[in-house]
Design a protein around this motif. Structure first.
Motif, PDB file in Angstrom:
ATOM      1  N   TRP A 186     -11.146   9.038  -8.050  1.00  0.00           N
ATOM      2  CA  TRP A 186     -10.388   9.451  -6.865  1.00  0.00           C
ATOM      3  C   TRP A 186     -10.775   8.695  -5.610  1.00  0.00           C
ATOM      4  N   LEU A 187     -11.911   8.034  -5.625  1.00  0.00           N
ATOM      5  CA  LEU A 187     -12.256   7.328  -4.394  1.00  0.00           C
ATOM      6  C   LEU A 187     -11.883   5.860  -4.469  1.00  0.00           C
ATOM      7  N   VAL A 188     -11.491   5.428  -5.668  1.00  0.00           N
ATOM      8  CA  VAL A 188     -11.092   4.028  -5.819  1.00  0.00           C
ATOM      9  C   VAL A 188      -9.778   3.796  -5.094  1.00  0.00           C
ATOM     10  N   LYS A 189      -9.677   2.644  -4.450  1.00  0.00           N
ATOM     11  CA  LYS A 189      -8.430   2.346  -3.756  1.00  0.00           C
ATOM     12  C   LYS A 189      -7.441   1.627  -4.645  1.00  0.00           C
ATOM     13  N   TYR A 236     -12.088  14.360  -3.730  1.00  0.00           N
ATOM     14  CA  TYR A 236     -13.108  13.568  -4.402  1.00  0.00           C
ATOM     15  C   TYR A 236     -14.514  14.034  -4.047  1.00  0.00           C
ATOM     16  N   TYR A 282      -1.025   5.925   2.549  1.00  0.00           N
ATOM     17  CA  TYR A 282      -0.764   4.802   3.442  1.00  0.00           C
ATOM     18  C   TYR A 282       0.690   4.845   3.870  1.00  0.00           C
ATOM     19  N   LYS A 294     -11.682  19.601   2.414  1.00  0.00           N
ATOM     20  CA  LYS A 294     -10.463  18.798   2.572  1.00  0.00           C
ATOM     21  C   LYS A 294     -10.289  17.722   1.514  1.00  0.00           C
ATOM     22  N   ARG A 295     -11.396  17.190   1.016  1.00  0.00           N
ATOM     23  CA  ARG A 295     -11.272  15.965   0.237  1.00  0.00           C
ATOM     24  C   ARG A 295     -11.650  16.186  -1.220  1.00  0.00           C
ATOM     25  N   ARG A 320     -22.094   3.682  15.028  1.00  0.00           N
ATOM     26  CA  ARG A 320     -20.906   4.515  14.852  1.00  0.00           C
ATOM     27  C   ARG A 320     -20.252   4.781  16.191  1.00  0.00           C
ATOM     28  N   TRP A 365       0.826  -1.212   0.000  1.00  0.00           N
ATOM     29  CA  TRP A 365       0.000   0.000   0.000  1.00  0.00           C
ATOM     30  C   TRP A 365       0.856   1.255   0.000  1.00  0.00           C
ATOM     31  N   PRO A 399      -6.245  10.882   3.691  1.00  0.00           N
ATOM     32  CA  PRO A 399      -6.543  12.071   2.897  1.00  0.00           C
ATOM     33  C   PRO A 399      -7.969  12.080   2.348  1.00  0.00           C
ATOM     34  N   ARG A 400      -8.564  10.915   2.203  1.00  0.00           N
ATOM     35  CA  ARG A 400      -9.885  10.900   1.590  1.00  0.00           C
ATOM     36  C   ARG A 400     -11.030  10.747   2.567  1.00  0.00           C
ATOM     37  N   GLU A 426     -16.246  19.693   6.490  1.00  0.00           N
ATOM     38  CA  GLU A 426     -14.814  19.400   6.486  1.00  0.00           C
ATOM     39  C   GLU A 426     -14.445  18.671   5.191  1.00  0.00           C
ATOM     40  N   LEU A 479     -22.515   9.538   7.818  1.00  0.00           N
ATOM     41  CA  LEU A 479     -22.038  10.573   8.732  1.00  0.00           C
ATOM     42  C   LEU A 479     -22.967  10.779   9.923  1.00  0.00           C
TER      43      LEU A 479
END
Ligand code: HEM
Lengths: 348, 195
Positions: free
Chosen positions: B162-165, B112, A290, B109-110, A322, A282, A303-304, B105, B96
Motif C-alpha cells: 500500500w505504500l508503493v507508488k 498502510y 493524484y 487516516k492511513r 522540516r 499519475w 491519502p497516504r 492522525e 515526524l
C-alpha cells in the motif's frame, strides 16, 4: 517582475525584506562571478558576506568549488545555456546543492530508487532531439530542438520544487517561459489544454520494461492552457548554469513551481494541444491519490501522508530540515487567481 | 556449549550487523539527502527480512531434519521485533520530528500505517510471550498465539504494497516468499518434504 519582491507569502519573520536581499545578492553575484558562489549567496537574511559564508558552509558542504559537470549536449546548446542571463525570479531560500539536485531524482523510466536515474540515465541520447507538435495548432510539425530554441534567449530562474512525497528543493533552472514557446505554434481557440509526453524508448529506459509497474508509458502530463501561459511556467534546458543532466530531464523539461514535482515532465518529445482534459499518467495510475491539477496545497493531504510539512533537502537526522509547506508552494500571489471559485479539495 | 549455542554466538552479531551498518551510515552521514526516509525504509525492510527468516526455520527443519534449528527461531523473531520497533521510532523521530499528533492522525487516516501498526501490536505480543515461563503458562495456546506471526507478516506485506507508488516488485516478492513458506507447512507438503 513577478517574484522578486515582497509577496506577503514570501516574507517570514526570520527573513528580512527582499529588496535589500535582492540587491545584496546582485552585488554578491558581481563580486563572486562564479555561478556556484552565486548559489550560496542566496541564503538571504540580509547577507553580510560573513553570514552568507556561515550558512553556506552549513547547508552546502564544499559547494564553493563544486564543479558542475557537463553532460553530453551539442555545442550550440552548451553555448546557448552558458549565455543565459539572470532573471528576477528568485526565492529567498538557500539553493539545494548541485549534488543533491542531480543525485536525488524521481525519473521512473530509469528506476525507482532515488539514485537510479543518475546512474542509469547518464548515457541517454539527447542529440539529435526533436519534438512533435500536434493538435489544435496552426503550425503543427516536427521541430528539432535547435528550431525550437533558436528565437529565444535563455534566463536563469530559481524556483522551489515540492515533491508530492513531501520533500523539496530549491533549484536554479535555465530556460525560458513556456508561453513564449507555445505562442510560436499558434494554438487555435480549441486549445484548452496542453499535453506533454516523455520519450518512450524501452531500450534506453529500463524502467519502461518493468512488468510490475502500475504506471503506463510514455509518461504523460498536462496543463490547462491558462496555467501553461502563466508567466511562472517554465521550459528548462539547463540546471546550475549547464545543460540539463539526463536524470533531471535532458534536453527539455517543464518546470511548474506551484505544482507537485510530477507535473514537471522530463525529456519531452511531444506537445499536443487538446480540447479535452489530458489523461495524465499519475491520474490514470491512482485517481484518488493524484489529481490533474496537483497544486501544492498543505491543506489537502495525499491519502497516504500529510502534505502540511516538507523535508527541505538535504536533510540531516539531527537537525531535521522540516518546514511548513506553503499554499501553491509559496506562489499564491502569482497563481491563486487561476483557481478562483474552484474547490481545491475536490480539484486536487 | 553445543553447536547450536556456538552458532548462535555467531549469528547474533550477524543479526546486529544491518543495524551496525545503519548506525555507521547515520554517523558518517552517508544515507543520502533524505536520510530520514532512507533509514525508516531500511529498518522496515530488515524487519520484514527477519520475519521471513523466522518463518523459514520450521520448513528448513522439516527439509533438513535438523530439529535443533528450532532453537534459533526465538532469536530471529526477536530481531524482527527489534527492527520493527526501530522502524517505527525512526519514523516518529526523524520523519515526524516527534509529532505524536501526526502519528495519531496517521493511525486512523492511513490504511498502510494502520496495518503496519497492527503488525507491530502482534509482534510485541509475540515478543512478550516468547519467554520459556510464558510458553509454559500458555501451554497449547502458545502455539495458537504464535501462529499469528503469519498474520503479522501478511500485514507487513500489505503495508508495503500500500505504500508503493508504482513498482510492486519488492512487496510481491516478499508476499510470494511468505506464501510459499506457509504452503510448506500444509501437512501434505510436510510429508512430501520428509522424503
Ligand atoms: C506503526 C507501525 C508502522 C509505521 C508507522 C510504519 C511506517 C512506515 C513508513 C512511514 C514507511 C515509509 C513510507 C514512505 O517512504 O513514504 C514504511 C515503510 C516500510 N515499512 Fe513500515 N511502518 C510500521 C510498521 C511496519 C512493520 C511492522 C513492518 C515489518 C515487519 C514494516 C515494514 C516496512 C517496509 C518493508 C517498508 C518499505 C521499505 C522499502 O520501501 O524498502 N513496517 N513504514
Amino acid at each position: 517582475m513577478l517574484i522578486r519582491t515582497k509577496n506577503r507569502s514570501d516574507v517570514r519573520s526570520s527573513e528580512i525584506t527582499s529588496e535589500t536581499v535582492y540587491q545584496d545578492r546582485r552585488r554578491f553575484l558581481k563580486k563572486g562571478g562564479q555561478f556556484a558562489l552565486a548559489g550560496l549567496g542566496l541564503t538571504l537574511v540580509g547577507c553580510s558576506d560573513d553570514l552568507t559564508q556561515t550558512i553556506a558552509a552549513k547547508n552546502t558542504p564544499a559547494s564553493t568549488d563544486v564543479n558542475i559537470p557537463q553532460f553530453n549536449a551539442p555545442q550550440w546548446l552548451q553555448q546557448k545555456v552558458a549565455a543565459h542571463t539572470k532573471s528576477q525570479f528568485l526565492t529567498e531560500d538557500a539553493l539545494t546543492p548541485y549534488p543533491t539536485v542531480a543525485g536525488y531524482n524521481n525519473f521512473y523510466e530509469f528506476g525507482y530508487g532515488k539514485q537510479d536515474p543518475a546512474e542509469h540515465a547518464k548515457d541517454l541520447i539527447t542529440d539529435p532531439w526533436s519534438v512533435i507538435v500536434e493538435g489544435a495548432v496552426e503550425k503543427p510539425g516536427t521541430y528539432t530542438l535547435e528550431d525550437i530554441l533558436k528565437p529565444h534567449d535563455l534566463e536563469e530562474r530559481i524556483y522551489r520544487l515540492r515533491c508530492v512525497e513531501a520533500w523539496s528543493m530549491v533549484v536554479p533552472w535555465v530556460g525560458y517561459s513556456l508561453a513564449n514557446m507555445l505562442k510560436r505554434f499558434q494554438p487555435t481557440s480549441k486549445a484548452k489544454y496542453v499535453e506533454f509526453h516523455t520519450l518512450y524508448d524501452p531500450e534506453q529506459m529500463p524502467g519502461q520494461r518493468s512488468r510490475l509497474s502500475s504506471i503506463e508509458y510514455p509518461y504523460v502530463e498536462g496543463l490547462r492552457i491558462d496555467e501553461a501561459i502563466n508567466p511562472l511556467t517554465f521550459m528548462a534546458v539547463g540546471l546550475y548554469g549547464k545543460t540539463l543532466p539526463p536524470q533531471n530531464g535532458a534536453p527539455l523539461r517543464l518546470v511548474v513551481p506551484w505544482k507537485y514535482g510530477f507535473k514537471s515532465i522530463k525529456s519531452i518529445v511531444r506537445i499536443r494541444f487538446t480540447e479535452t482534459i489530458p489523461r495524465t499518467t499519475w491520474v490514470k495510475s491512482g485517481p484518488s491519490e493524484y489529481g490533474f491539477f496537483a497544486n501544492v496545497n498543505p491543506n489537502v493531504d495525499h491519502p497516504r501522508w500529510s502534505q502540511a510539512m516538507e523535508r527541505r533537502l538535504p536533510d540531516t537526522l539531527w537537525e531535521p530540515n522540516r518546514i511548513e509547506t506553503r499554499m501553491f508552494n509559496g506562489y499564491e500571489e502569482e497563481v491563486a487567481h487561476l483557481y478562483s471559485g474552484m474547490d481545491l479539495s475536490k480539484y486536487y | 556449549m553445543d553447536w547450536v549455542a556456538r552458532t548462535k554466538l555467531l549469528i547474533f552479531p550477524l543479526c546486529l550487523a544491518p543495524l551496525g551498518f545503519l548506525i555507521q551510515a547515520v554517523l558518517s552521514n552517508t544515507l543520502g539527502p533524505d536520510p530520514a526516509n532512507t533509514l525508516t525504509r531500511d529498518l522496515g525492510e530488515w524487519a520484514l527480512i527477519f520475519l521471513c527468516a523466522g518463518l523459514a526455520i520450521t520448513p528448513l527443519r522439516t527439509i533438513t531434519g535438523v530439529n535443533k534449528l528450532i532453537r534459533f527461531r526465538r532469536m530471529i523473531g526477536l530481531f524482527a521485533l527489534l527492527y520493527a520497533l526501530l522502524h517505527v521510532i525512526a519514523y516518529l523521530a526523524f520523519m515526524l520530528g516527534w509529532q505524536w499528533l501526526t502519528l495519531l492522525e496517521d493511525l486512523y487516516k492511513r490504511p498502510y500505517i494502520i496495518v503496519g501498526a497492527m503488525a507491530v501490536v502482534i509482534l510485541v505480543a509475540l515478543g512478550i510471550t516468547s519467554t520459556k515461563p510464558m510458553m509454559r503458562r500458555l501451554g497449547k495456546n502458545w502455539v495458537k498465539l504464535h501462529k499469528l506471526v503469519y498474520l503479522a507478516a501478511s500485514l507487513a506485506v500489505l503495508h508495503f504494497l500500500w505504500l508503493v507508488k508504482s513498482d510492486y516488485t519488492e512487496p510481491v516478492v516478499y508476499g510470494l516468499t511468505i506464501l510459499s513458506l506457509l504452503i510448506l507447512r500444509v501437512p501434505g507438503f510436510k510429508k512430501a518434504l520428509r522424503f
